[in-house]
Design an enzyme around this catalytic site. Structure first.
Site, PDB file in Angstrom:
ATOM      1  N   ASN A 129       0.870  -1.182   0.000  1.00  0.00           N
ATOM      2  CA  ASN A 129       0.000   0.000   0.000  1.00  0.00           C
ATOM      3  C   ASN A 129       0.904   1.228   0.000  1.00  0.00           C
ATOM      4  O   ASN A 129       1.530   1.522   1.007  1.00  0.00           O
ATOM      5  CB  ASN A 129      -0.891  -0.048   1.252  1.00  0.00           C
ATOM      6  CG  ASN A 129      -1.714   1.216   1.435  1.00  0.00           C
ATOM      7  OD1 ASN A 129      -1.811   2.045   0.526  1.00  0.00           O
ATOM      8  ND2 ASN A 129      -2.308   1.377   2.608  1.00  0.00           N
ATOM      9  N   TRP A 130       0.944   1.897  -1.156  1.00  0.00           N
ATOM     10  CA  TRP A 130       1.846   3.055  -1.270  1.00  0.00           C
ATOM     11  C   TRP A 130       1.264   4.304  -0.614  1.00  0.00           C
ATOM     12  O   TRP A 130       1.942   5.308  -0.492  1.00  0.00           O
ATOM     13  CB  TRP A 130       2.126   3.354  -2.735  1.00  0.00           C
ATOM     14  CG  TRP A 130       3.035   2.370  -3.416  1.00  0.00           C
ATOM     15  CD1 TRP A 130       3.596   1.239  -2.878  1.00  0.00           C
ATOM     16  CD2 TRP A 130       3.490   2.440  -4.774  1.00  0.00           C
ATOM     17  NE1 TRP A 130       4.372   0.616  -3.812  1.00  0.00           N
ATOM     18  CE2 TRP A 130       4.330   1.320  -4.988  1.00  0.00           C
ATOM     19  CE3 TRP A 130       3.272   3.329  -5.838  1.00  0.00           C
ATOM     20  CZ2 TRP A 130       4.949   1.079  -6.222  1.00  0.00           C
ATOM     21  CZ3 TRP A 130       3.887   3.089  -7.060  1.00  0.00           C
ATOM     22  CH2 TRP A 130       4.719   1.983  -7.242  1.00  0.00           C
ATOM     23  N   LYS A 131       0.001   4.278  -0.257  1.00  0.00           N
ATOM     24  CA  LYS A 131      -0.659   5.466   0.312  1.00  0.00           C
ATOM     25  C   LYS A 131      -0.460   6.653  -0.646  1.00  0.00           C
ATOM     26  O   LYS A 131      -0.515   6.456  -1.847  1.00  0.00           O
ATOM     27  CB  LYS A 131      -0.140   5.721   1.723  1.00  0.00           C
ATOM     28  CG  LYS A 131      -0.200   4.427   2.572  1.00  0.00           C
ATOM     29  CD  LYS A 131       0.084   4.596   4.004  1.00  0.00           C
ATOM     30  CE  LYS A 131      -0.047   3.226   4.685  1.00  0.00           C
ATOM     31  NZ  LYS A 131       0.100   3.290   6.121  1.00  0.00           N
ATOM     32  N   HIS A 187      -9.447   0.946   4.886  1.00  0.00           N
ATOM     33  CA  HIS A 187      -8.150   1.115   5.550  1.00  0.00           C
ATOM     34  C   HIS A 187      -8.303   2.045   6.755  1.00  0.00           C
ATOM     35  O   HIS A 187      -9.107   2.974   6.732  1.00  0.00           O
ATOM     36  CB  HIS A 187      -7.127   1.689   4.561  1.00  0.00           C
ATOM     37  CG  HIS A 187      -5.742   1.698   5.116  1.00  0.00           C
ATOM     38  ND1 HIS A 187      -5.281   2.717   5.905  1.00  0.00           N
ATOM     39  CD2 HIS A 187      -4.746   0.786   5.034  1.00  0.00           C
ATOM     40  CE1 HIS A 187      -4.035   2.429   6.274  1.00  0.00           C
ATOM     41  NE2 HIS A 187      -3.682   1.274   5.752  1.00  0.00           N
ATOM     42  N   GLU A 225      -6.631   4.457   7.795  1.00  0.00           N
ATOM     43  CA  GLU A 225      -6.476   5.900   7.527  1.00  0.00           C
ATOM     44  C   GLU A 225      -7.746   6.489   6.907  1.00  0.00           C
ATOM     45  O   GLU A 225      -8.078   7.651   7.140  1.00  0.00           O
ATOM     46  CB  GLU A 225      -5.246   6.135   6.629  1.00  0.00           C
ATOM     47  CG  GLU A 225      -3.965   5.996   7.436  1.00  0.00           C
ATOM     48  CD  GLU A 225      -2.785   5.427   6.667  1.00  0.00           C
ATOM     49  OE1 GLU A 225      -2.779   5.498   5.428  1.00  0.00           O
ATOM     50  OE2 GLU A 225      -1.872   4.904   7.330  1.00  0.00           O
ATOM     51  N   GLU A 279      -5.147  -5.279  10.485  1.00  0.00           N
ATOM     52  CA  GLU A 279      -4.127  -4.249  10.677  1.00  0.00           C
ATOM     53  C   GLU A 279      -4.394  -3.527  12.001  1.00  0.00           C
ATOM     54  O   GLU A 279      -5.168  -2.558  12.032  1.00  0.00           O
ATOM     55  CB  GLU A 279      -4.177  -3.231   9.538  1.00  0.00           C
ATOM     56  CG  GLU A 279      -3.881  -3.823   8.187  1.00  0.00           C
ATOM     57  CD  GLU A 279      -3.304  -2.783   7.235  1.00  0.00           C
ATOM     58  OE1 GLU A 279      -2.186  -2.987   6.768  1.00  0.00           O
ATOM     59  OE2 GLU A 279      -3.955  -1.760   6.989  1.00  0.00           O
ATOM     60  N   GLY A 336       2.620   2.018  10.636  1.00  0.00           N
ATOM     61  CA  GLY A 336       3.552   3.132  10.485  1.00  0.00           C
ATOM     62  C   GLY A 336       4.279   3.495  11.771  1.00  0.00           C
ATOM     63  O   GLY A 336       4.899   4.549  11.868  1.00  0.00           O
ATOM     64  N   SER A 388       3.561  -2.339  10.086  1.00  0.00           N
ATOM     65  CA  SER A 388       5.025  -2.390  10.264  1.00  0.00           C
ATOM     66  C   SER A 388       5.650  -3.721   9.849  1.00  0.00           C
ATOM     67  O   SER A 388       6.567  -4.219  10.491  1.00  0.00           O
ATOM     68  CB  SER A 388       5.404  -2.035  11.706  1.00  0.00           C
ATOM     69  OG  SER A 388       5.014  -0.697  11.990  1.00  0.00           O
TER      70      SER A 388
HETATM   71  P1  PGA Z   1       2.976   0.145   7.475  1.00  0.00           P
HETATM   72  O1  PGA Z   1       1.506   0.380   6.877  1.00  0.00           O
HETATM   73  O2  PGA Z   1       3.512  -1.124   6.893  1.00  0.00           O
HETATM   74  O3  PGA Z   1       3.753   1.350   7.057  1.00  0.00           O
HETATM   75  O4  PGA Z   1       2.820   0.036   8.970  1.00  0.00           O
HETATM   76  C1  PGA Z   1       0.636  -0.699   6.680  1.00  0.00           C
HETATM   77  C2  PGA Z   1      -0.686  -0.226   6.113  1.00  0.00           C
HETATM   78  O5  PGA Z   1      -1.124   0.884   6.457  1.00  0.00           O
HETATM   79  O6  PGA Z   1      -1.320  -0.928   5.317  1.00  0.00           O
END
Ligand code: PGA
Length: 251
Positions: free
Chosen positions: A8-10, A97, A99, A168, A174, A214
């Site tokens: 997931n590049w966001k 997700h 976010e 998640e 993150g 992470s």
């Molecule tokens: P991360 O993000 O690997 O940077 O913790 C995972 C995600 O948000 O899917």
């Protein structure tokens, strides 16, 4: 079961960087994907055009959108139509997700509507669930996961497309604080149990459950060796082809 390695590049990497990424990935990755494995990247929407699709395909990577709307078209500024994604040969979408939930008002209800529409458009889906730190610390992890998975189940239909859940834990995203393999396995087992209560053992067994939060080249192998961890969803460590190739090679 098939393993899914997803990145997931966001809101990172524009079209030039994406092209460069896939050509580097191709150089570094083994000529074939590991057996029974899919590799998917969810880049920002401006990286979903035909030139980048070709570059991704060349590197054996499938592309997905980070969001999808529940209507096919209309006055929904900033949203993406499921049928147009499919028409453009984008085969995957991410839904729910954390976010999106945290910053853009996504709820269990809107996420399940997106799931219904995505499946109707024959898109493959990665549907995210996971508890906040405060919820874990107050012993509410299973309560939260049950609520989120039950919302997923209101829309989920088994079919020819792939539909996976990604567990998640929000505190692990993150932050560099990965869940231990035991914590991941326990949550995945619980999610599968909730699915089994509604759909029976066979269908629950067939549902891929990915871990995210992470994930790195260093911890991917241990996480992927857990019996109920059927893949990973990777944020930060998917932004560099070197580390994402290493994660793919951990399968
Ligand atoms: P991360 O993000 O690997 O940077 O913790 C995972 C995600 O948000 O899917």
């Amino acid at each position: 079961m098939r393993k899914i390695i997803a990145g997931n590049w966001k809101m990172n990497l524009g079209p030039q960087e994406a092209l460069h990424y896939f050509s580097e990935f191709k150089k570094l990755a083994p000529a074939e994907l590991p057996r029974n494995t899919s590799c998917v990247v969810f880049p920002p929407a401006y990286d979903l055009g035909p030139e980048i699709q070709r570059a991704a395909r060349d590197a054996h990577i499938e592309l997905g959108a980070q969001n999808v709307h529940w209507e096919e078209k209309g006055a929904f500024t900033g949203e993406l139509s499921p049928i147009i994604l499919k028409l453009l040969k984008i085969e995957w979408t991410l839904i729910g997700h954390s976010e999106r939930r945290q910053f853009f008002g996504e709820t269990d209800q809107t996420a399940s509507k997106r799931l219904r529409a995505a499946q109707k458009a024959q898109l493959n889906v990665v549907y995210c669930v996971g508890e906040l730190l405060a919820e874990r610390e107050s012993g509410k992890t299973e309560e939260v996961l049950r609520r989120q998975v039950e919302a997923f189940l209101t829309a989920y239909e088994t079919g020819s497309q792939v539909c996976a859940i990604a567990y998640e834990p929000v505190w692990a995203i993150g932050t560099g604080k990965t869940a231990t393999e035991a914590q991941a396995e326990q949550a995945h087992r619980f999610i599968r149990q909730v699915v089994q209560e509604k759909l029976g053992a066979e269908k629950a067994h067939e549902l891929p459950i990915l871990y995210g939060g992470s994930v790195t080249a260093e911890n991917a192998k241990t996480l992927l060796s857990q019996p109920n961890v059927n893949g990973v969803l990777v944020g930060g460590a998917s932004l560099k082809p070197e580390s994402f190739v290493k994660i793919l090679s951990s399968v």
